[in-house]
Write a protein that holds these residues in place. Structure first.
Motif, short mmCIF file in Angstrom:
data_model
loop_
_atom_site.label_atom_id
_atom_site.label_comp_id
_atom_site.label_asym_id
_atom_site.label_seq_id
_atom_site.Cartn_x
_atom_site.Cartn_y
_atom_site.Cartn_z
N THR A 183 81.11 -25.29 -44.24
CA THR A 183 82.30 -25.95 -43.73
C THR A 183 81.93 -27.38 -43.43
O THR A 183 80.77 -27.72 -43.17
CB THR A 183 82.81 -25.22 -42.47
N GLN A 184 82.90 -28.19 -43.52
CA GLN A 184 82.64 -29.61 -43.29
C GLN A 184 83.79 -30.14 -42.44
O GLN A 184 84.97 -29.94 -42.73
CB GLN A 184 82.58 -30.38 -44.61
N THR A 185 83.36 -30.73 -41.46
CA THR A 185 84.41 -31.32 -40.62
C THR A 185 84.93 -32.57 -41.27
O THR A 185 84.28 -33.19 -42.13
CB THR A 185 83.87 -31.63 -39.22
N GLU A 186 86.05 -32.95 -40.88
CA GLU A 186 86.62 -34.19 -41.41
C GLU A 186 85.72 -35.35 -41.03
O GLU A 186 85.14 -35.38 -39.94
CB GLU A 186 88.02 -34.42 -40.78
N ALA A 187 85.61 -36.27 -41.94
CA ALA A 187 84.84 -37.48 -41.61
C ALA A 187 85.51 -38.17 -40.45
O ALA A 187 86.71 -38.07 -40.26
CB ALA A 187 84.76 -38.41 -42.81
N PHE A 188 84.67 -38.74 -39.73
CA PHE A 188 85.20 -39.42 -38.54
C PHE A 188 86.13 -40.52 -39.03
O PHE A 188 85.78 -41.37 -39.79
CB PHE A 188 84.04 -39.98 -37.72
N LEU A 189 87.29 -40.40 -38.63
CA LEU A 189 88.25 -41.39 -39.07
C LEU A 189 88.17 -42.57 -38.13
O LEU A 189 88.19 -42.41 -36.91
CB LEU A 189 89.66 -40.79 -39.03
#
Lengths: 348, 370
Positions: free
Chosen positions: B125-131
């Motif tokens: 799983t990959q979290t969303e890149a830090f926006l």
């Protein structure tokens, strides 16, 4: 308020092509051009720069600038390049360089003559032709003649006079003519059998080759040993046959060569034996002044022979034409016509 | 960290930390009151520089740098924390004694076989890149004032067609001029070459005239030498002829009396003679003389012979006489000699006998002596 319709925005100018040669301003013009020629990464750029150089050398100011920037060494080095077009462009630039006095000085100071010599055997006839033109312009002055003779050109030119292709064969003969104005060059030419080479070319089909062969032979035969060699190799009969050539320069040079050769008694005997007196007499009526002068000198020299003198006296054309030339307006021709008349009318 | 304030801190303000050193915590040294390079307000990044009336625009680059800085700071803190926790890890199991080995043993109530691996499934799983927080919109003050506009009409500034004309004139003129100069230079060069060729031909004609005169001079010199030689030979021949003529004349004169003299001398020497006279003189007279001489000689011989005979006879007679005398004397002499010889013989014999006797006596004495 009027709408801005008469103006338009323009896109940014496109970047210059890497092969395009652009002129630098001021003092950087020549060094930049030379640097573009001397680089080897972009051959198209180099070729274009060479073509530009050929045009620039027509301007004396630019010629001085590029020679100071060291273009001569670069060009002589490019004569050995693998690309034929590069060699052709470099040789053409050298030919243009040699026309300019700055270029000739540069050729002399960089001792370019020995570097040019091997390229006279280039497979491309255009390269050879351009290099011959370069050397011809270079040998228009005395220093050029000395440099070319010292560079060992004379034996090569004699060999080329018989082995060169037909379209450029007249050029080594012309260059040889310039080289033998030096005593060293004359000696080397005689040792390399230049007389025989010129005689061989007298029967060539090209008029330019015949003209230059006859001219060079005539100049060579001011030397006594060359006269003897020419007579022994049957030059007199071949030159007599050239007296009726349609090209006037061939006739003039043939008459000049005969004028040199028949100074000796054996030469006079040779021309009388091959019946060369009649064509000479006919040639007195030639419209070209240079032909007439050479024929008059030949007649004056030949009149020493009793049979020739008798034939000239008995001819219905010889003396009247000579009288006509004496009474003509040309002072130079008139002077030599008087000499010829005295020779023909001489009695023991 | 994004800030919604007008400015941001490079280091957030903090309370003064409690120093362990009580003396240092309560009181600050006098050196701390002095401004140092680290606390120079001119170099303090917390001090806002520039215009404080206008809004301080924080560029996105500065915000990104601040975010990177914050991230790095957090990572550094986490590393320090993990190091600290590692330092506090519980001690491990002591190593087994010699000859024994540790084994993992289940001490649970319900044992399960551990040979098989449990079913595992891998899920990522990959979290969303830090926006990034979008930057705050640029503050644009409200528009105020009146709109005004302007337009440059064609012809206001300059007329292109009018202005470009002199430039074009210069460009075209220079190009044409340079082209013309180049063409003229080419024509000039061609004319120079033609003039050069013509000059060379005329020079060659003059050189040929010089050579002709040279050869003429050589011929005249050779002819002169031949004629001089011919004249010399002729003169020599003339001299020789003169000598011959003179010699002949002299010889003729000298030899004109030769005949007479010769004949005279021959006649004197007798080469010319009268044969009869000669014969008489050389044959007859000698014969005659010879005969006369012979006869006279014979007479003389006869006389001589007679004289000789007489003389011989006289001589002979003389000789006989002499011989006889001689014989007589010889005989006498012989007789005398014989007598003498005989006498001598006798004396000899006597002597011998005496000698013999003497000898015998001597011998007898000697024998006796012995």
């Amino acid at each position: 308020m009027a709408a801005p319709q008469s103006h338009e925005t323009k896109a940014m100018p496109t970047a210059q092509q890497p092969d395009q040669v652009s002129e630098a301003f001021g003092l950087l013009k020549a060094p930049k051009l030379v640097s573009q020629i001397s680089q080897s990464e972009n051959k198209t750029l180099r070729l274009n720069a060479l073509r530009v150089l050929g045009e620039e050398l027509r301007n004396p100011l630019d010629a001085g600038g590029v020679t100071r920037a060291g273009v001569t060494e670069v060009l002589t080095k490019l004569l050995k390049d693998d690309d034929t077009k590069t060699r052709e462009a470099a040789s053409k630039a050298l030919a243009a360089l040699a026309v300019d006095p700055n270029g000739r000085f540069s050729l002399s100071s960089t001792a370019a003559a020995p570097l040019i010599l091997p390229s006279l055997s280039d497979p491309s006839p255009i390269v050879r032709s351009n290099l011959y033109d370069c050397c011809l312009s270079y040998t228009a002055v005395r220093t050029g003649i000395d440099e070319v003779v010292l560079g060992g050109f004379v034996p090569v030119l004699v060999k080329k006079a018989t082995s060169e292709t037909d379209d450029v064969r007249h050029l080594p003969l012309q260059l040889l003519y310039n080289c033998i104005k030096s005593e060293v060059g004359l000696r080397e030419a005689l040792d390399s059998n230049a007389v025989e080479a010129c005689i061989e070319n007298l029967a060539h089909k090209d008029s330019l080759v015949k003209k230059d062969a006859a001219g060079t032979l005539g100049f060579l035969c001011f030397a006594d040993s060359a006269k003897i060699t020419a007579i022994q190799n049957d030059a007199v009969s071949k030159l007599s046959s050239l007296l009726v050539d349609p090209f006037w320069k061939v006739r003039a040079n043939a008459a000049q060569a005969l004028m040199s050769i028949i100074q000796t008694d054996s030469g006079k005997k040779a021309i009388v034996s091959c019946e060369g007196v009649a064509p000479l007499i006919k040639l007195l009526k030639d419209p070209e002044g240079l032909v007439k002068i050479n024929v008059l000198k030949t007649v004056a020299a030949l009149a020493v022979h009793p049979d020739a003198r008798k034939e000239m006296r008995e001819s219905a054309e010889c003396l009247p034409v000579i009288h006509g030339i004496i009474d003509g307006g040309d002072e130079f021709l008139s002077k030599h016509a008087l000499i010829a008349r005295e020779a023909v009318l001489w009695q023991p | 960290m994004a800030s919604n304030a007008a400015y941001d801190f490079s280091s957030a303000p903090q309370s003064v930390p409690i120093k362990r050193n009580a003396a240092a915590a309560k009181y600050r040294d006098d050196e701390e009151n002095m401004l140092s390079a680290g606390n120079n307000i001119m170099f303090d990044s917390r001090v806002v520089r520039g215009n404080t009336y206008a809004a301080q625009v924080v560029t996105q680059e500065q915000q990104r740098q601040q975010q990177v800085y914050n991230r790095n700071e957090k990572a550094r803190q986490a590393r320090l924390e993990s190091k600290r926790l590692q330092g506090m890890a519980p001690p491990g199991t002591p190593p087994p004694v010699d000859g024994r080995a540790h084994m993992d043993v289940q001490t649970d109530n319900f044992l399960e076989e551990l040979t098989d691996r449990p079913i595992e499934a891998t899920i990522e799983t990959q979290t969303e890149a830090f926006l990034d927080r979008p930057p705050s919109p640029l503050f644009v003050p409200a528009k105020n004032g009146e709109d005004k506009e302007t337009q440059i009409e064609s012809g206001d500034l300059f007329d292109f067609d009018l202005e470009v004309e002199p430039i074009l004139d210069v460009l075209v003129g220079k190009t044409l001029e340079v082209s013309m100069l180049e063409l003229m230079e080419e024509e000039e060069l061609a004319a120079i070459r033609a003039q050069q060729e013509k000059f060379e031909m005329m020079r060659n004609a003059e050189l040929s005239e010089v050579q002709r005169l040279e050869y003429e001079a050589k011929r005249k010199f050779a002819e002169k030498q031949r004629r001089k030689k011919q004249e010399r030979e002729f003169k020599e021949a003339q001299d020789e002829l003169k000598e011959k003529v003179a010699a002949r004349a002299f010889a003729k004169t000298y030899l004109s009396d030769l005949h007479a003299n010769v004949f005279e001398s021959l006649e004197e020497t007798g080469h010319f003679y009268d044969p009869v006279r000669k014969e008489v003189g050389e044959v007859f007279l000698p014969w005659l003389m010879g005969e006369v001489s012979t006869s006279l000689t014979a007479v003389a011989q006869a006389y001589a012979a007679a004289d000789g005979i007489i003389k011989a006879s006289l001589e002979k007679a003389k000789d006989i006489r002499v011989q006889a005398v001689a014989d007589y004397e010889a005989e006498q002499k012989r007789i005398a000699e014989e007598a003498a010889a005989k006498k001598a013989e006798e004396e000899r014999l006597a002597a011998e006998a005496a000698a013999a006797a003497a000898a015998a006596e001597e011998n007898g004495e000697n024998g006796e002596d012995q």
